[in-house]
Design a protein around this motif. Sequence first.
Motif, PDB file in Angstrom:
ATOM      1  N   ASP A 125       0.635  -1.171  -0.025  1.00  0.00           N
ATOM      2  CA  ASP A 125      -0.055   0.034  -0.034  1.00  0.00           C
ATOM      3  C   ASP A 125       0.894   1.331   0.074  1.00  0.00           C
ATOM      4  OD1 ASP A 125      -2.260   1.842   0.266  1.00  0.00           O
ATOM      5  OD2 ASP A 125      -2.338   1.569   2.173  1.00  0.00           O
ATOM      6  N   PRO A 126       1.358   1.558  -1.208  1.00  0.00           N
ATOM      7  CA  PRO A 126       2.236   2.836  -1.346  1.00  0.00           C
ATOM      8  C   PRO A 126       1.742   4.061  -1.644  1.00  0.00           C
ATOM      9  CG  PRO A 126       2.118   1.505  -3.426  1.00  0.00           C
ATOM     10  CD  PRO A 126       1.079   1.043  -2.498  1.00  0.00           C
ATOM     11  N   VAL A 127       1.813   4.714  -0.522  1.00  0.00           N
ATOM     12  CA  VAL A 127       1.181   6.266  -0.666  1.00  0.00           C
ATOM     13  C   VAL A 127       2.177   7.357  -0.279  1.00  0.00           C
ATOM     14  CG1 VAL A 127      -0.521   7.436   0.911  1.00  0.00           C
ATOM     15  CG2 VAL A 127      -0.908   5.184   0.340  1.00  0.00           C
ATOM     16  N   ILE A 128       2.025   8.288  -1.319  1.00  0.00           N
ATOM     17  CA  ILE A 128       2.602   9.525  -0.773  1.00  0.00           C
ATOM     18  C   ILE A 128       1.656  10.691   0.441  1.00  0.00           C
ATOM     19  CG2 ILE A 128       3.023  11.887  -1.897  1.00  0.00           C
ATOM     20  CD1 ILE A 128       3.299  10.532  -4.547  1.00  0.00           C
ATOM     21  N   THR A 129       2.223  10.743   1.320  1.00  0.00           N
ATOM     22  CA  THR A 129       1.551  11.413   2.597  1.00  0.00           C
ATOM     23  C   THR A 129       1.502  12.695   2.549  1.00  0.00           C
ATOM     24  OG1 THR A 129       3.145  10.719   3.994  1.00  0.00           O
ATOM     25  CG2 THR A 129       1.494   9.136   3.881  1.00  0.00           C
ATOM     26  N   ASP A 130       2.645  13.359   2.045  1.00  0.00           N
ATOM     27  CA  ASP A 130       2.850  14.621   2.153  1.00  0.00           C
ATOM     28  C   ASP A 130       3.697  15.087   0.861  1.00  0.00           C
ATOM     29  OD1 ASP A 130       2.357  17.274   2.876  1.00  0.00           O
ATOM     30  OD2 ASP A 130       4.290  17.532   3.954  1.00  0.00           O
ATOM     31  N   ASP A 131       3.430  16.140   0.194  1.00  0.00           N
ATOM     32  CA  ASP A 131       4.208  16.745  -0.852  1.00  0.00           C
ATOM     33  C   ASP A 131       4.002  18.203  -0.932  1.00  0.00           C
ATOM     34  OD1 ASP A 131       5.442  17.204  -3.298  1.00  0.00           O
ATOM     35  OD2 ASP A 131       4.610  15.647  -4.411  1.00  0.00           O
ATOM     36  N   PRO A 132       4.950  18.919  -0.285  1.00  0.00           N
ATOM     37  CA  PRO A 132       5.193  20.448  -0.409  1.00  0.00           C
ATOM     38  C   PRO A 132       5.315  21.103  -1.699  1.00  0.00           C
ATOM     39  CG  PRO A 132       7.229  19.572   0.651  1.00  0.00           C
ATOM     40  CD  PRO A 132       6.328  18.355   0.267  1.00  0.00           C
ATOM     41  N   VAL A 133       5.829  20.489  -2.404  1.00  0.00           N
ATOM     42  CA  VAL A 133       6.094  21.056  -4.058  1.00  0.00           C
ATOM     43  C   VAL A 133       4.531  20.696  -4.804  1.00  0.00           C
ATOM     44  CG1 VAL A 133       6.947  20.762  -5.974  1.00  0.00           C
ATOM     45  CG2 VAL A 133       8.393  20.499  -4.004  1.00  0.00           C
ATOM     46  N   THR A 134       3.899  19.727  -4.785  1.00  0.00           N
ATOM     47  CA  THR A 134       2.761  19.494  -5.408  1.00  0.00           C
ATOM     48  C   THR A 134       1.474  18.655  -4.667  1.00  0.00           C
ATOM     49  OG1 THR A 134       4.145  19.029  -7.440  1.00  0.00           O
ATOM     50  CG2 THR A 134       2.056  18.429  -7.657  1.00  0.00           C
ATOM     51  N   PRO A 135       1.077  19.471  -3.812  1.00  0.00           N
ATOM     52  CA  PRO A 135      -0.062  18.706  -2.793  1.00  0.00           C
ATOM     53  C   PRO A 135      -1.081  17.840  -3.588  1.00  0.00           C
ATOM     54  CG  PRO A 135       0.235  21.175  -2.733  1.00  0.00           C
ATOM     55  CD  PRO A 135       0.909  21.025  -3.684  1.00  0.00           C
ATOM     56  N   TYR A 136      -1.341  18.122  -4.766  1.00  0.00           N
ATOM     57  CA  TYR A 136      -2.227  17.151  -5.725  1.00  0.00           C
ATOM     58  C   TYR A 136      -1.563  15.899  -5.495  1.00  0.00           C
ATOM     59  CZ  TYR A 136      -4.369  15.646 -10.129  1.00  0.00           C
ATOM     60  OH  TYR A 136      -5.172  14.904 -10.694  1.00  0.00           O
ATOM     61  N   ASN A 137      -0.433  15.526  -5.541  1.00  0.00           N
ATOM     62  CA  ASN A 137       0.026  14.195  -5.401  1.00  0.00           C
ATOM     63  C   ASN A 137      -0.085  13.359  -4.057  1.00  0.00           C
ATOM     64  OD1 ASN A 137       1.217  14.275  -7.927  1.00  0.00           O
ATOM     65  ND2 ASN A 137       3.065  14.833  -7.071  1.00  0.00           N
ATOM     66  N   ILE A 138      -0.581  14.052  -3.024  1.00  0.00           N
ATOM     67  CA  ILE A 138      -0.999  13.601  -1.695  1.00  0.00           C
ATOM     68  C   ILE A 138      -2.227  12.540  -1.747  1.00  0.00           C
ATOM     69  CG2 ILE A 138      -1.901  13.943   0.984  1.00  0.00           C
ATOM     70  CD1 ILE A 138      -0.463  16.802   0.484  1.00  0.00           C
ATOM     71  N   GLY A 139      -2.090  11.370  -1.401  1.00  0.00           N
ATOM     72  CA  GLY A 139      -2.874  10.204  -1.340  1.00  0.00           C
ATOM     73  C   GLY A 139      -2.705   9.316  -2.558  1.00  0.00           C
ATOM     74  N   ARG A 140      -1.707   9.803  -3.545  1.00  0.00           N
ATOM     75  CA  ARG A 140      -1.477   8.957  -4.727  1.00  0.00           C
ATOM     76  C   ARG A 140      -0.634   7.728  -4.554  1.00  0.00           C
ATOM     77  NH1 ARG A 140      -3.097  10.732  -9.752  1.00  0.00           N
ATOM     78  NH2 ARG A 140      -4.098  12.706  -9.812  1.00  0.00           N
ATOM     79  N   GLN A 141      -0.561   6.875  -5.263  1.00  0.00           N
ATOM     80  CA  GLN A 141       0.374   5.665  -5.216  1.00  0.00           C
ATOM     81  C   GLN A 141       1.770   6.375  -5.497  1.00  0.00           C
ATOM     82  OE1 GLN A 141      -0.901   2.304  -7.344  1.00  0.00           O
ATOM     83  NE2 GLN A 141       0.996   1.572  -7.632  1.00  0.00           N
TER      84      GLN A 141
END
Length: 192
Positions: A64-80
Amino acid sequence: MFDGGLGLSGSLFQVTKSNATIRDTDDTVIVQSGQRQRVRGLELSATGYVTENWSVLASYTYLDPVITDDPVTPYNIGRQITFVPKNAASFWTDYKATSLLEGLELGGGIVYQSPLYNGYTAPGVNGYPLGRIVRIPETVELDAVASYEFANYRVALNINNITDRLNYAQSFGNRGTPAAGRTFIVSLDAAL
């Protein structure tokens, strides 16, 4: 199991990363992204002999590989997380068919990997994305082998990707490299 001939193993795990690395858009430099990532998973495997003549090697991994935070592109949060499939499995079996012909061995197996992503984009202007989403389709490969051993020699015929399915051997940047199609390999080994 089977009087010690077959071993089973399994594990549950969680891996977290802060400031994960990614490749830049030119696919030449690895940079720190600031992303936080979490992978929770399960691995199961069975290896060994079911009978004296029948061996198996089986494995399965769920991630279950999840991006939990992305300060550059918040759109990626929650994505694989990119380059990480959620499911991967393989199974291989060999059978020494000595009852049919002394020295004959037959085998076959399957490799499976679920789709994975190479990259994401942020929402753009008027519905047009700023980049693109790159998705590598699932891999399904069926392989087989028949071999015959005599004296100090072994001759074998391997057939890889029996169904001639389009699979991808590598993925990087914004692209994937196709794997070989149906392939026949004949080999001769000699023990001198």
